[in-house]
Design a protein around this motif. Structure first.
Motif, PDB file in Angstrom:
ATOM      1  N   CYS A 181       2.597  -0.283   1.224  1.00 22.32           N
ATOM      2  CA  CYS A 181       2.707   0.628   2.365  1.00 22.32           C
ATOM      3  C   CYS A 181       3.199  -0.109   3.587  1.00 22.32           C
ATOM      4  O   CYS A 181       2.931  -1.310   3.749  1.00 22.32           O
ATOM      5  CB  CYS A 181       1.351   1.267   2.677  1.00 22.32           C
ATOM      6  N   MET A 229       5.434   4.688   1.819  1.00 23.26           N
ATOM      7  CA  MET A 229       4.654   4.319   0.636  1.00 23.26           C
ATOM      8  C   MET A 229       5.602   4.142  -0.540  1.00 23.26           C
ATOM      9  O   MET A 229       6.394   5.035  -0.845  1.00 23.26           O
ATOM     10  CB  MET A 229       3.610   5.398   0.333  1.00 23.26           C
ATOM     11  N   ASP A 248      -3.011   7.288  -5.981  1.00 23.49           N
ATOM     12  CA  ASP A 248      -2.680   7.460  -4.568  1.00 23.49           C
ATOM     13  C   ASP A 248      -2.766   8.911  -4.142  1.00 23.49           C
ATOM     14  O   ASP A 248      -2.606   9.227  -2.957  1.00 23.49           O
ATOM     15  CB  ASP A 248      -1.270   6.937  -4.281  1.00 23.49           C
TER      16      ASP A 248
END
Length: 124
Positions: A68, A83, A90
């Motif tokens: 990230c 990301m 996630d």
């Protein structure tokens, strides 16, 4: 008052990338720290990234592991969360948050203002 509006969430496949945006309006200040948190179903909200609005200094928890990247565009009053290499784990609602000062940046309760969140879903 500060208003935060997230956007950019959606459904992606594992390995894909996604960029979330957080538009900041209202009583903005160069003293703000902007943070991104996420909350998966049945789990506590967790810290993902933060950036000092004026300094541009960035902060990440260990689990991010370089996947990230947080940034900000002062002219647009917008904060971004890039990301990469997304995984099914996630999947979460991602929240933008703001606080004054560069202390306790990883602590959820230290942030005063929050957006409504944007859903990110990663399929395997």
């Amino acid at each position: 008052q500060v208003q935060l509006v997230e956007s950019g969430g959606g459904l992606v496949q594992a390995g894909d990338s996604l960029r979330l945006s957080c538009a900041v309006s209202g009583r903005t200040s160069s003293s703000y720290t902007m943070g991104w948190f996420r909350q998966a179903p049945g789990k506590q909200r967790e810290f993902v990234a933060a950036i000092g609005w004026s300094s541009g200094s960035t902060y990440y928890p260990a689990f991010v592991k370089g996947r990230c990247s947080i940034s900000r565009d002062n002219a647009k009053n917008t904060v971004y969360l890039q990301m990469n290499s997304l995984k099914p784990e996630d999947k979460a609602v991602y929240y933008c948050a703001a606080k004054l000062g560069l202390y306790e940046i990883g602590r959820m309760n230290a942030y005063e203002w929050w957006g409504q969140g944007t859903q990110v879903t990663v399929s395997s």
